[in-house]
Design a protein around this motif. Structure first.
Motif, PDB file in Angstrom:
ATOM      1  N   TYR A 138      45.160  42.423  34.534  1.00  0.00           N
ATOM      2  CA  TYR A 138      44.727  41.425  35.520  1.00  0.00           C
ATOM      3  C   TYR A 138      44.255  40.141  34.851  1.00  0.00           C
ATOM      4  CZ  TYR A 138      44.886  45.581  38.352  1.00  0.00           C
ATOM      5  OH  TYR A 138      45.315  46.731  38.969  1.00  0.00           O
ATOM      6  N   ALA A 139      44.600  39.022  35.505  1.00  0.00           N
ATOM      7  CA  ALA A 139      44.188  37.721  34.991  1.00  0.00           C
ATOM      8  C   ALA A 139      42.743  37.417  35.367  1.00  0.00           C
ATOM      9  CB  ALA A 139      45.118  36.643  35.538  1.00  0.00           C
ATOM     10  N   PRO A 149      38.166  35.553  33.722  1.00  0.00           N
ATOM     11  CA  PRO A 149      37.162  35.185  34.718  1.00  0.00           C
ATOM     12  C   PRO A 149      36.772  36.373  35.593  1.00  0.00           C
ATOM     13  CG  PRO A 149      39.198  33.891  34.998  1.00  0.00           C
ATOM     14  CD  PRO A 149      39.442  34.859  33.906  1.00  0.00           C
ATOM     15  N   VAL A 150      35.473  36.520  35.813  1.00  0.00           N
ATOM     16  CA  VAL A 150      34.955  37.654  36.596  1.00  0.00           C
ATOM     17  C   VAL A 150      33.980  37.132  37.641  1.00  0.00           C
ATOM     18  CG1 VAL A 150      33.553  39.764  36.509  1.00  0.00           C
ATOM     19  CG2 VAL A 150      35.203  39.296  34.682  1.00  0.00           C
ATOM     20  N   ASP A 173      37.045  30.121  47.619  1.00  0.00           N
ATOM     21  CA  ASP A 173      36.580  29.450  46.392  1.00  0.00           C
ATOM     22  C   ASP A 173      37.061  30.199  45.151  1.00  0.00           C
ATOM     23  OD1 ASP A 173      35.318  27.422  47.683  1.00  0.00           O
ATOM     24  OD2 ASP A 173      33.286  28.245  47.490  1.00  0.00           O
ATOM     25  N   VAL A 174      36.963  31.530  45.208  1.00  0.00           N
ATOM     26  CA  VAL A 174      37.440  32.338  44.075  1.00  0.00           C
ATOM     27  C   VAL A 174      38.932  32.085  43.870  1.00  0.00           C
ATOM     28  CG1 VAL A 174      37.859  34.696  43.252  1.00  0.00           C
ATOM     29  CG2 VAL A 174      35.668  34.123  44.324  1.00  0.00           C
ATOM     30  N   ARG A 224      43.359  29.932  40.615  1.00  0.00           N
ATOM     31  CA  ARG A 224      44.561  29.104  40.509  1.00  0.00           C
ATOM     32  C   ARG A 224      44.406  28.022  39.444  1.00  0.00           C
ATOM     33  NH1 ARG A 224      48.848  29.800  42.296  1.00  0.00           N
ATOM     34  NH2 ARG A 224      49.319  31.145  44.038  1.00  0.00           N
ATOM     35  N   ILE A 225      43.189  27.460  39.336  1.00  0.00           N
ATOM     36  CA  ILE A 225      42.944  26.383  38.358  1.00  0.00           C
ATOM     37  C   ILE A 225      42.858  26.952  36.940  1.00  0.00           C
ATOM     38  CG2 ILE A 225      41.192  24.723  37.563  1.00  0.00           C
ATOM     39  CD1 ILE A 225      40.492  24.360  40.597  1.00  0.00           C
ATOM     40  N   ARG A 226      42.186  28.113  36.821  1.00  0.00           N
ATOM     41  CA  ARG A 226      41.837  28.604  35.480  1.00  0.00           C
ATOM     42  C   ARG A 226      42.856  29.518  34.855  1.00  0.00           C
ATOM     43  NH1 ARG A 226      35.742  30.520  36.394  1.00  0.00           N
ATOM     44  NH2 ARG A 226      36.064  31.425  34.350  1.00  0.00           N
TER      45      ARG A 226
END
Ligand SMILES: Cc1cc2nc3c(=O)[nH]c(=O)nc-3n(C[C@H](O)[C@H](O)[C@H](O)COP(=O)(O)O)c2cc1C
Length: 168
Positions: free
Chosen positions: A47-48, A80-81, A157-158, A163-165
């Protein structure tokens, strides 16, 4: 391959339903998502990004969610978590923020997780175990205090942040 893992831990299904709604919103944003019981997660490497949510019981996180964070701390630290917990019920539940239990806060800091979201919970005589909570669940604390618009907004928001990161 799914982009996002949404893992959940609870006793009565309320947290699982929150996880499912978060997954639905992320999918609406075009992200492939797996929803898993935290106890069933054996690997986070595929998972990303990862979302972990736990019900609060006696101010603690569910052991399955704690194990997930502990056992996969190193891998979680590389992606990212987001964390959320669900619990507050009753007249003051709306907008209430609950601090992470100390052990989870330390894990969250090591993983460099995003700020934890608190979502209201659901308490009914059917889901409450033990005399004290059955009494609580028949008074003003009884009911479903999960605020779906707030949960959906947080999930959006998540999704934006993933999508950005993350390059998918
Ligand atoms: C025995 C018991 C203990 C609870 N302890 C807490 C608590 O410490 N803090 C809190 O905010 N909510 C607490 N709650 C409320 C639950 O977190 C809430 O009912 C939640 O929605 C349960 O999620 P689940 O359906 O996924 O198990 C408690 C509920 C019960 C029955």
């Amino acid at each position: 391959m799914a982009a996002v893992l949404v893992a959940h831990a609870g006793k009565s299904g309320g947290t699982r339903e929150i996880a499912e709604v978060i997954a639905e919103v992320l999918r609406e944003a075009g992200l492939p998502v797996d929803v898993r019981d935290a106890a069933d997660v054996t690997d986070v490497e595929p998972y990303a990004a990862v979302v972990v949510g736990s019900a609060l019981y006696r101010r603690r996180w569910m052991p399955e969610a704690v194990s997930l964070l502990t056992e996969h701390e190193e891998a979680l630290g590389r992606r990212p978590v987001w964390l959320f917990h669900s619990g507050p019920c009753g007249p003051l539940a709306a907008g209430k923020r609950v601090s992470l239990p100390v052990g989870i806060a330390l894990l969250a800091a090591r993983i460099d997780a995003e700020r934890t979201a608190t979502f209201g919970g659901r308490l009914t005589p059917a889901t409450a175990r033990g005399l004290f909570w059955k009494v609580m669940a028949s008074g003003p604390w009884a009911g479903d205090f999960r605020d779906w618009p707030t949960i959906r907004a947080w999930a959006r928001d998540v999704g934006r942040s993933v999508r950005i990161r993350v390059t998918l």
